[in-house]
Design a protein around this motif. Structure first.
Motif, mmCIF file in Angstrom:
data_model
loop_
_atom_site.group_PDB
_atom_site.id
_atom_site.type_symbol
_atom_site.label_atom_id
_atom_site.label_comp_id
_atom_site.label_asym_id
_atom_site.label_seq_id
_atom_site.Cartn_x
_atom_site.Cartn_y
_atom_site.Cartn_z
ATOM 1 N N ALA A 127 0.837 -1.205 0.000
ATOM 2 C CA ALA A 127 0.000 0.000 0.000
ATOM 3 C C ALA A 127 0.871 1.253 0.000
ATOM 4 N N GLN A 128 1.951 1.234 0.761
ATOM 5 C CA GLN A 128 2.852 2.394 0.791
ATOM 6 C C GLN A 128 3.510 2.610 -0.573
ATOM 7 N N VAL A 129 3.946 1.527 -1.195
ATOM 8 C CA VAL A 129 4.572 1.634 -2.520
ATOM 9 C C VAL A 129 3.564 2.179 -3.527
ATOM 10 N N ASP A 130 2.330 1.674 -3.486
ATOM 11 C CA ASP A 130 1.297 2.174 -4.404
ATOM 12 C C ASP A 130 1.048 3.662 -4.171
ATOM 13 N N SER A 131 1.002 4.073 -2.913
ATOM 14 C CA SER A 131 0.795 5.484 -2.586
ATOM 15 C C SER A 131 1.938 6.335 -3.130
ATOM 16 N N LEU A 132 3.149 5.845 -2.962
ATOM 17 C CA LEU A 132 4.307 6.586 -3.470
ATOM 18 C C LEU A 132 4.281 6.682 -4.998
ATOM 19 N N LYS A 133 3.855 5.628 -5.654
ATOM 20 C CA LYS A 133 3.750 5.654 -7.114
ATOM 21 C C LYS A 133 2.725 6.697 -7.558
ATOM 22 N N LYS A 134 1.607 6.756 -6.846
ATOM 23 C CA LYS A 134 0.582 7.745 -7.192
ATOM 24 C C LYS A 134 1.113 9.161 -6.977
#
Length: 160
Positions: A127-134
């Motif tokens: 979830a953190q990686v996805d947030s950072l990608k966004k």
């Protein structure tokens, strides 16, 4: 390599590089988690093997050699001793099996708990990686829009 515990997983912090978490650190930490899980599974397999060996040993018949004819009283005493020995053997095997089963259940419970914790940690990190990608995508879009507006402003100034 440090021992992987639930506390170690929960307290682990990765340094942040300009593109997010340091990928090598995350990969290394996940490798350590995998190694610990393999050790736990090896322990479970070893305990299961010990249980099977104890069960096999318990199934073997015990023979007692008889040297010479004995009196009826001695024979009765020997039978009583053999019966007590058989009872002690059966109780010992039963207790060993119960202990082995308890150890095995405990090891399985610990392994399942660690796997659940690791799964939750993986989901949190994902979830953190996805947030950072966004965030990166939004930043890039905003930056490109800013560049385009600056380019347009410079074009207008140049045409004056």
């Amino acid at each position: 390599m440090q021992q992987i515990t639930i506390e170690a997983i929960e307290s682990k912090e990765f340094s942040i590089s300009k593109n997010g978490y340091n990928q090598d650190e995350v990969d290394g930490f996940l490798d350590d988690i995998c190694d610990e899980m393999e050790r736990q599974l090896a322990t479970i397999n070893k305990l299961q093997q010990q249980l099977r060996e104890a069960q096999t040993a318990a199934a073997r018949p015990v023979s007692v050699p008889v040297a010479a004819p004995i009196s009826a009283q001695s024979e009765a005493s020997f039978r009583e001793i053999l019966e007590m020995a058989q009872k002690v053997k059966d109780e010992t095997i039963s207790n060993a099996q119960k202990q082995a089963e308890a150890i095995l259940q405990d090891a399985k419970a610990k392994a399942e708990a660690q796997l659940g914790d690791l799964s939750a940690e993986r989901d949190r990190l994902t979830a953190q990686v996805d947030s950072l990608k966004k965030t990166v995508t939004t930043y890039r879009t905003d930056f490109e829009a800013l560049l385009a507006s600056q380019k347009e402003a410079l074009s207008k100034i140049a045409n004056l």
